[in-house]
Design a protein around this motif. Structure first.
Motif, PDB file in Angstrom:
ATOM      1  N   SER A 294       0.830  -1.208   0.000  1.00  0.00           N
ATOM      2  CA  SER A 294       0.000   0.000   0.000  1.00  0.00           C
ATOM      3  C   SER A 294       0.865   1.258   0.000  1.00  0.00           C
ATOM      4  CB  SER A 294      -0.917  -0.003   1.220  1.00  0.00           C
ATOM      5  OG  SER A 294      -1.649   1.192   1.306  1.00  0.00           O
ATOM      6  N   SER A 295       1.939   1.235   0.801  1.00  0.00           N
ATOM      7  CA  SER A 295       2.862   2.383   0.828  1.00  0.00           C
ATOM      8  C   SER A 295       3.534   2.571  -0.522  1.00  0.00           C
ATOM      9  CB  SER A 295       3.917   2.182   1.922  1.00  0.00           C
ATOM     10  OG  SER A 295       3.326   2.159   3.200  1.00  0.00           O
ATOM     11  N   PHE A 296       3.975   1.465  -1.129  1.00  0.00           N
ATOM     12  CA  PHE A 296       4.605   1.543  -2.448  1.00  0.00           C
ATOM     13  C   PHE A 296       3.645   2.172  -3.465  1.00  0.00           C
ATOM     14  CE2 PHE A 296       7.304  -2.374  -1.290  1.00  0.00           C
ATOM     15  CZ  PHE A 296       8.349  -1.580  -0.872  1.00  0.00           C
ATOM     16  N   THR A 297       2.411   1.708  -3.450  1.00  0.00           N
ATOM     17  CA  THR A 297       1.426   2.199  -4.423  1.00  0.00           C
ATOM     18  C   THR A 297       1.136   3.684  -4.210  1.00  0.00           C
ATOM     19  OG1 THR A 297       0.418   0.000  -4.479  1.00  0.00           O
ATOM     20  CG2 THR A 297      -0.901   1.837  -5.326  1.00  0.00           C
ATOM     21  N   THR A 298       1.003   4.080  -2.953  1.00  0.00           N
ATOM     22  CA  THR A 298       0.717   5.490  -2.649  1.00  0.00           C
ATOM     23  C   THR A 298       1.834   6.395  -3.142  1.00  0.00           C
ATOM     24  OG1 THR A 298      -0.578   4.892  -0.697  1.00  0.00           O
ATOM     25  CG2 THR A 298       0.285   7.133  -0.785  1.00  0.00           C
ATOM     26  N   ILE A 299       3.065   6.017  -2.818  1.00  0.00           N
ATOM     27  CA  ILE A 299       4.215   6.844  -3.203  1.00  0.00           C
ATOM     28  C   ILE A 299       4.336   6.923  -4.717  1.00  0.00           C
ATOM     29  CG2 ILE A 299       6.738   6.958  -3.166  1.00  0.00           C
ATOM     30  CD1 ILE A 299       6.546   5.791  -0.289  1.00  0.00           C
ATOM     31  N   LYS A 300       4.172   5.781  -5.387  1.00  0.00           N
ATOM     32  CA  LYS A 300       4.277   5.787  -6.851  1.00  0.00           C
ATOM     33  C   LYS A 300       3.194   6.691  -7.457  1.00  0.00           C
ATOM     34  CE  LYS A 300       2.784   2.389  -9.486  1.00  0.00           C
ATOM     35  NZ  LYS A 300       2.624   1.096 -10.174  1.00  0.00           N
ATOM     36  N   THR A 301       1.999   6.620  -6.907  1.00  0.00           N
ATOM     37  CA  THR A 301       0.893   7.419  -7.441  1.00  0.00           C
ATOM     38  C   THR A 301       1.128   8.914  -7.253  1.00  0.00           C
ATOM     39  OG1 THR A 301      -0.661   5.616  -6.967  1.00  0.00           O
ATOM     40  CG2 THR A 301      -1.591   7.815  -7.329  1.00  0.00           C
ATOM     41  N   VAL A 302       1.496   9.320  -6.036  1.00  0.00           N
ATOM     42  CA  VAL A 302       1.674  10.760  -5.794  1.00  0.00           C
ATOM     43  C   VAL A 302       2.868  11.295  -6.569  1.00  0.00           C
ATOM     44  CG1 VAL A 302       0.575  10.686  -3.534  1.00  0.00           C
ATOM     45  CG2 VAL A 302       3.036  10.421  -3.667  1.00  0.00           C
ATOM     46  N   MET A 303       3.917  10.489  -6.725  1.00  0.00           N
ATOM     47  CA  MET A 303       5.081  10.979  -7.471  1.00  0.00           C
ATOM     48  C   MET A 303       4.764  11.121  -8.958  1.00  0.00           C
ATOM     49  SD  MET A 303       7.220  11.764  -5.260  1.00  0.00           S
ATOM     50  CE  MET A 303       8.349  12.383  -6.487  1.00  0.00           C
ATOM     51  N   ASN A 304       3.978  10.213  -9.492  1.00  0.00           N
ATOM     52  CA  ASN A 304       3.599  10.356 -10.906  1.00  0.00           C
ATOM     53  C   ASN A 304       2.692  11.559 -11.101  1.00  0.00           C
ATOM     54  OD1 ASN A 304       4.399   8.201 -13.079  1.00  0.00           O
ATOM     55  ND2 ASN A 304       4.287   7.103 -11.133  1.00  0.00           N
ATOM     56  N   GLY A 305       1.887  11.868 -10.070  1.00  0.00           N
ATOM     57  CA  GLY A 305       1.109  13.097 -10.132  1.00  0.00           C
ATOM     58  C   GLY A 305       2.004  14.324 -10.157  1.00  0.00           C
ATOM     59  N   LEU A 306       3.073  14.286  -9.366  1.00  0.00           N
ATOM     60  CA  LEU A 306       4.046  15.386  -9.371  1.00  0.00           C
ATOM     61  C   LEU A 306       4.722  15.507 -10.735  1.00  0.00           C
ATOM     62  CD1 LEU A 306       5.790  17.521  -7.782  1.00  0.00           C
ATOM     63  CD2 LEU A 306       7.400  15.660  -7.363  1.00  0.00           C
ATOM     64  N   TYR A 307       5.183  14.360 -11.287  1.00  0.00           N
ATOM     65  CA  TYR A 307       5.852  14.391 -12.589  1.00  0.00           C
ATOM     66  C   TYR A 307       4.938  14.971 -13.664  1.00  0.00           C
ATOM     67  CZ  TYR A 307       8.798  10.811 -10.274  1.00  0.00           C
ATOM     68  OH  TYR A 307       9.599  10.107  -9.411  1.00  0.00           O
ATOM     69  N   ASP A 308       3.697  14.509 -13.669  1.00  0.00           N
ATOM     70  CA  ASP A 308       2.759  14.987 -14.697  1.00  0.00           C
ATOM     71  C   ASP A 308       2.511  16.488 -14.559  1.00  0.00           C
ATOM     72  OD1 ASP A 308       2.477  12.443 -15.737  1.00  0.00           O
ATOM     73  OD2 ASP A 308       0.707  11.969 -14.546  1.00  0.00           O
ATOM     74  N   GLY A 309       2.340  16.948 -13.315  1.00  0.00           N
ATOM     75  CA  GLY A 309       2.088  18.370 -13.100  1.00  0.00           C
ATOM     76  C   GLY A 309       3.254  19.237 -13.517  1.00  0.00           C
ATOM     77  N   LEU A 310       4.473  18.829 -13.136  1.00  0.00           N
ATOM     78  CA  LEU A 310       5.653  19.620 -13.508  1.00  0.00           C
ATOM     79  C   LEU A 310       5.876  19.596 -15.018  1.00  0.00           C
ATOM     80  CD1 LEU A 310       8.083  18.656 -10.598  1.00  0.00           C
ATOM     81  CD2 LEU A 310       7.070  20.890 -11.035  1.00  0.00           C
ATOM     82  N   ALA A 311       5.607  18.442 -15.635  1.00  0.00           N
ATOM     83  CA  ALA A 311       5.747  18.369 -17.092  1.00  0.00           C
ATOM     84  C   ALA A 311       4.765  19.322 -17.766  1.00  0.00           C
ATOM     85  CB  ALA A 311       5.517  16.940 -17.567  1.00  0.00           C
ATOM     86  N   GLU A 312       3.546  19.412 -17.252  1.00  0.00           N
ATOM     87  CA  GLU A 312       2.564  20.346 -17.818  1.00  0.00           C
ATOM     88  C   GLU A 312       3.016  21.790 -17.647  1.00  0.00           C
ATOM     89  OE1 GLU A 312      -1.776  19.817 -17.479  1.00  0.00           O
ATOM     90  OE2 GLU A 312      -1.295  18.074 -16.229  1.00  0.00           O
TER      91      GLU A 312
END
Length: 1081
Positions: A294-312
């Protein structure tokens, strides 16, 4: 009958609506709404002007100013009041829409529109000049946080987070009108303040903190043209200063703190909060797997949200022609100021965090996505490396060219042509509209990327590079400093954990024998370190290893990289060009190294390579792993073998990799050949650790070769190579394989003897307990160290002997060449002596399997090699070579070995053939003694100056002009391409046959044979002569054997001394002087 309501005039309706919107009144009547303010002074002025006391469009701004400028107890401060005005105007507008009178409705709509416009305008005025309405005392306005921020948060969020203590929502359309309908000068300070606020909120926030809302707000702002322009003109967009470095940019630039958000650990004061390791992975060994997942999934999800936002954010800025160049400058500055992140040791005070660079890696890969399909490679200009001044590429090691070669090549070329000055095509312009942008690049007179390269002459025109080109090279640099560096850090972290666990196990073992408070403290310290390291390891796993999308994007990028590099030399075809093109030779070495590191890392993660096209990587590896004329660094070429090693089907568990080895055209034709060549090349790497490095590299090659031998098509190719390269690369391969086998087995056996001595010490409990605690700790550590060394060396020795065994079954000719046969025989005799000789009982271990020591299997393999070579010995020279070994040969060893083989159940046919070979060797030894006795005293000029034996094929060394026997010097050249007498370069084809001396030697042999028969010696005379000549022979052999017994053991366990490239050189030099009778020996 009810009386009808009086009809209100349009002016009266307007007055009522404006009163509701602005909460003001011009009449001093007792209003039921306490919020309504009576504007007494305004009313008096209007009356003095002879106008009616009604609010109207032309009085609207005057009334608003008076309301904002006056001090009214209990009234709202300016900003919330104006927001309220806008909201109430919206409400009134909805009511007006229901009016049936179109003319009236139209007039009132204009009134409401003007009211909204005024509210927005005075919001801007108030935020831009907070002191204008200074008679209002509002605590919120004293804060550095813009009151717009909660409104923006409510606009970009599904729920309001209550930042700044406000719970108000944003009126529909307010922000859009606020940021669009104005001039840049009015909005610029407001935008800048908002960016500073957002930066402050995410400063030192980790992946578990609230960065999502500020990031959405940031993206919302940069989509406004003035917002983007204001951002890149901010003094903190690219901070300036004498002490500016990577860490300062990360923590002080506007975007830096957003990139700093991460799950990865950072140093001390820079660590983001909440601490991800502590919160998610503390005492991980006691947590349920489901909780960790669950921790792995949460971290991966929030970090991909960060990557997508910064890329935008970056993409939005890149699409804007006014901000594009500033974005590229920012990225270049971040890269250049953090170039030292490539070092093994990174200073956390001067370099940005791994978290920032991993995030930047993910963002750059997202920007590269449109051209990762290999269709736009023509946009990537290799000249960017030399002529761009955007990136500081100086000091990067090139694939093959030296700095002087680069400088000379650049000075001959000019970037003024169309290749260096590339204009944007129509196709690229269309691409920019979707997901990228072009930029004018850097001056063509920038310096080359190597330290000593001279500056490029100034061009009259700027070289222009496409965004694809700039993005490609920037991404390559970011990945090198970011994602690939994180891989390296993770690997070192795993090693640190392993070392701590080994140390902890040793301390606990010592504690069991000699407890002490100091040991308890050390144990507690190591347990704490392991806990912290384990938390960090899991953080890396969560953000990187578990992020399949990130790894897939990186693999796609490096597939583009290798295909593009190969295009520089003409495409995927073999053989390679005779000379390496300078464009390829000058490319930074880390381009290839990073690709190989990524493949190794990804290959060890389950399913990471699923769906990845590996053929291009395979082609690249086969083409260059044995091509030092294209890739100079032998360690980089060795890394390619490590990739292949990871792809072996039994290790990868994937059927896709099987096809790469067994159904790939270049693989079937060149893989074995190039592996054998690299096995030879790696002997001399130029590093001070080359003697020890080669064993690890050859271990990977050996595992691959063993697998390939089992594939019929590769085995056939191997046999063909052995035939074609009988005296070339295959003979060199065989020589180094034998060298390594001798060293590793002898080193292992000697270490076993040392280990047994330590075991004996520790088992004598009484004596052991009397020793000081520190001594016992040191001896215990030494014991565990010796165990590891034995295990590693024995594993490598088993591999080498196994390869000799299975190859000699079908390939025997190279083993039996004149320059090799004695060397092979000496090795086999030495191994046989160790395994069945007098000292074999001293090698017994309680648990030999623990150390990879399998003496029975080893003996079988050694005997199989004897038998295989005997079967292929058509010229019957092998028994003679065995018997010539003055160091290890003993006829009794063959019978002793046969007895052991019978006891362990070896095939009877093998034992019989081996025994017959021993008998033939015994006969050959007797015949050799008789032949040498018949020759009598041999003139010194007929003796080889190295081995001090009668020469059969004398050759002259071109440099020193000394004559030696051809097999002797060829054996020396297999390990060292130098003249043993003056160290000058020497190869086999440079040897000059000494025809005259050879004829004299042959004549001497004939005359000695004739003399023996002609003189008709009596038996007694013959015996006397034999004793005399045998005495000379024995004296020569004693000298040689003494030297070999003194020097060769050193050569097996140590690197050669200073002044000698190999032990072969030293042994040759020593035997030479003994042969000459030098007194110093």
């Amino acid at each position: 009958m009810a009386t009808k309501k009086p009809q209100l005039s349009p002016d009266e309706i307007e007055d009522i609506i404006l009163g509701k919107i602005f909460l003001v009144s011009l009449n001093d009547s007792m209003e039921s709404d306490s919020r309504i303010v009576y504007l007494e002074m305004t009313a008096a002025e209007i009356l003095s002007e002879g106008r009616p006391l009604k609010l109207s469009r032309d009085l609207m701004e005057r009334v608003l100013i008076d309301r904002l400028s006056g001090h009214f107890p209990g009234a709202e401060p300016p900003f919330p009041y104006l927001i309220g005005c806008y909201r109430r105007a919206c409400d009134e507008g909805k009511k007006i829409a229901s009016k049936k009178d179109k003319n009236l409705r139209s007039e009132l709509e204009l009134v409401v529109k003007q009211a909204k416009k005024l509210a927005v305008s005075y919001c801007r005025i108030h935020l831009g000049n907070p002191d204008m309405f200074s008679n209002w005392d509002s605590g919120a306005n004293d804060s550095a946080v813009s009151p717009l921020l909660p409104l923006i948060f409510s606009e970009v969020s599904s729920s309001v987070d209550g930042f700044g203590g406000s719970s108000i929502g944003c009126p529909p359309g307010f922000l859009e009108e606020f940021f669009r309908d104005s001039d840049f000068d009015s909005l610029d300070p407001i935008f800048k303040g908002l960016y500073e606020n957002l930066r402050s909120i995410v400063l030192k926030v980790s992946a578990l903190g609230n960065f999502q809302q500020p990031l959405r707000a940031f993206l919302y702002l940069v989509r406004f043209p003035f917002g983007a322009k204001s951002l890149v003109s901010h003094r903190w967009w690219i901070p300036q200063g004498a002490y500016m470095n990577g860490r300062v940019i990360e923590m002080t630039s506007i975007l830096g703190p957003f990139f700093h958000v991460s799950a990865l650990p950072d140093r001390g004061i820079f660590q983001g909060q909440p601490d991800v390791g502590q919160q998610c992975f503390s005492e991980a060994s006691t947590r349920r797997p489901a909780d960790l997942l669950s921790s792995f999934t949460t971290i991966k999800t929030v970090m991909n949200g960060l990557y997508d936002g910064l890329a935008e954010v970056l993409l939005s800025l890149l699409k804007n022609a006014d901000t594009r160049e500033s974005v590229l400058k920012y990225l270049a500055e971040v890269i250049n100021k953090n170039s030292s992140r490539a070092h093994i040791q990174v200073d956390p005070l001067s370099c940005a965090s791994s978290g920032m660079f991993v995030s930047l890696s993910a963002v750059m890969l997202r920007l590269c996505e449109p051209f990762l399909d290999l269709t736009k490679m023509d946009k990537i200009d290799p000249k960017y490396v030399f002529y761009s001044t955007r990136l500081d590429l100086r000091g990067l090691t090139a694939l093959h060219a030296s700095s002087e070669e680069v400088a000379e090549w650049i000075n001959k070329d000019s970037p003024g042509g169309t290749e260096g000055s590339r204009q944007y095509s129509d196709g690229e312009s269309r691409l920019l509209q979707s997901q990228e942008a072009t930029s004018s690049g850097s001056n063509a007179h920038g310096p080359s990327f190597l330290h000593n390269a001279k500056p490029v002459p100034i061009s009259s025109e700027k070289a222009k590079y496409s965004f694809i080109c700039e993005c490609f090279f920037m991404t390559a640099r970011v990945l090198n400093l970011g994602l690939l560096k994180a891989f390296s850090d993770f690997k070192h972290l795993v090693q640190d954990i392993s070392r701590c666990e080994d140390s902890l196990a040793t301390l606990k073992a010592v504690q069991g024998q000699a407890p002490s408070p100091e040991l308890e403290a050390d144990i507690a310290r190591f347990e704490k370190e392991i806990e912290l390291y384990s938390q960090e390891k899991l953080c890396y796993e969560a953000q990187i290893l578990r992020d399949g999308t990130l790894l897939q994007h990186a693999l796609s990028f490096y597939r583009l990289m290798v295909v593009w590099l190969v295009r520089l030399i003409g495409g995927f075809k073999m053989p390679l060009p005779s000379t390496c093109p300078m464009e390829f030779a000058c490319m930074p070495e880390h381009f290839v190294e990073d690709a190989m590191e990524l493949l190794i890392f990804a290959s060890r993660i389950p399913k990471a390579l699923d769906g990845v096209l590996l053929d291009d990587f395979m082609n690249f590896i086969i083409m260059f792993m044995a091509s030092p004329n294209f890739i100079r660094n032998p360690y980089l070429r060795a890394k390619m073998v490590e990739v292949l090693n990871c792809w072996m089907p039994r290790r990868s568990g994937s059927s896709a990799t099987t096809t790469l080895f067994e159904g790939h055209r270049l693989s079937l034709e060149y893989l074995v050949r190039n592996l054998l060549k690299l096995y030879v090349d790696i002997e001399f790497t130029g590093s001070h650790t080359q003697f020890y490095d080669k064993f690890n590299i050859r271990h990977n090659i050996a595992e691959l070769l063993e697998y390939l031998w089992q594939v019929p098509s590769h085995r056939n190719a191997w046999r063909q190579i052995a035939k074609e390269e009988e005296k070339g690369v295959y003979l060199n391969f065989l020589n180094f394989l034998i060298n390594d086998s001798i060293y590793l087995l002898d080193e292992s056996l000697n270490k076993i003897l040392e280990l047994k001595e330590l075991e004996a010490e520790m088992s004598n409990t009484v004596e052991w307990e009397r020793r000081p605690a520190t001594e016992r700790q040191e001896r215990t550590r030494l014991f565990h160290s010796q165990e590891n060394i034995i295990r590693i060396d024995m594993k490598l020795a088993n591999e080498d002997v196994s390869m000799l065994a299975f190859t000699s079954e079908q390939i025997t000719v190279p083993f039996l060449l004149p320059e090799m046969v004695e060397r092979v025989a000496n090795m086999l005799n030495y191994f046989l002596l160790q395994l069945v000789g007098p000292q074999r009982k001293s090698l017994s271990l309680k648990d030999p399997e623990k150390y990879e020591f399998r003496p029975k299997q080893l003996l079988k393999q050694i005997v199989h090699i004897y038998v295989h070579l005997a079967r292929g010995d058509t010229q019957k020279i092998f028994p003679t070579a065995i018997s010539k070994d003055g160091r290890s040969y003993n006829e009794q060893l063959f019978s002793a070995a046969a007895d052991v083989l019978r006891r362990i159940g070896e095939d009877g046919r093998i034992i019989q053939e081996f025994s017959e070979l021993g008998a033939r060797a015994k006969v050959a030894a007797s015949e050799a003694m008789d032949a040498e006795a018949a020759l009598g005293e041999i003139p010194d000029e007929f003796l080889d100056p190295i081995q001090y034996t009668l020469m059969k094929d004398p050759v002259i060394l071109p440099s020193s002009r000394i004559t030696v026997d051809r097999p002797v010097i060829q054996r020396h050249l297999l390990s060292d391409n130098t003249d043993p007498f003056n160290r000058s370069h020497l190869t086999s084809d440079m040897l000059i046959p000494n025809i005259e001396l050879k004829a004299r030697i042959e004549e001497f042999i004939r005359s000695q044979e004739l003399k023996k028969h002609a003189e008709g010696l009596t038996m007694q005379q013959s015996k006397a002569a034999m004793q005399t000549t045998t005495g000379l022979q024995v004296e020569r052999k004693i000298k040689r054997k003494k030297l070999m017994n003194e020097i060769i053991p050193l050569s097996l366990t140590n690197a050669p001394p200073t002044g000698y490239r190999t032990w072969s050189s030293l042994i040759t030099f020593t035997l030479l002087h003994v042969g000459k009778g030098s007194s110093q020996f």
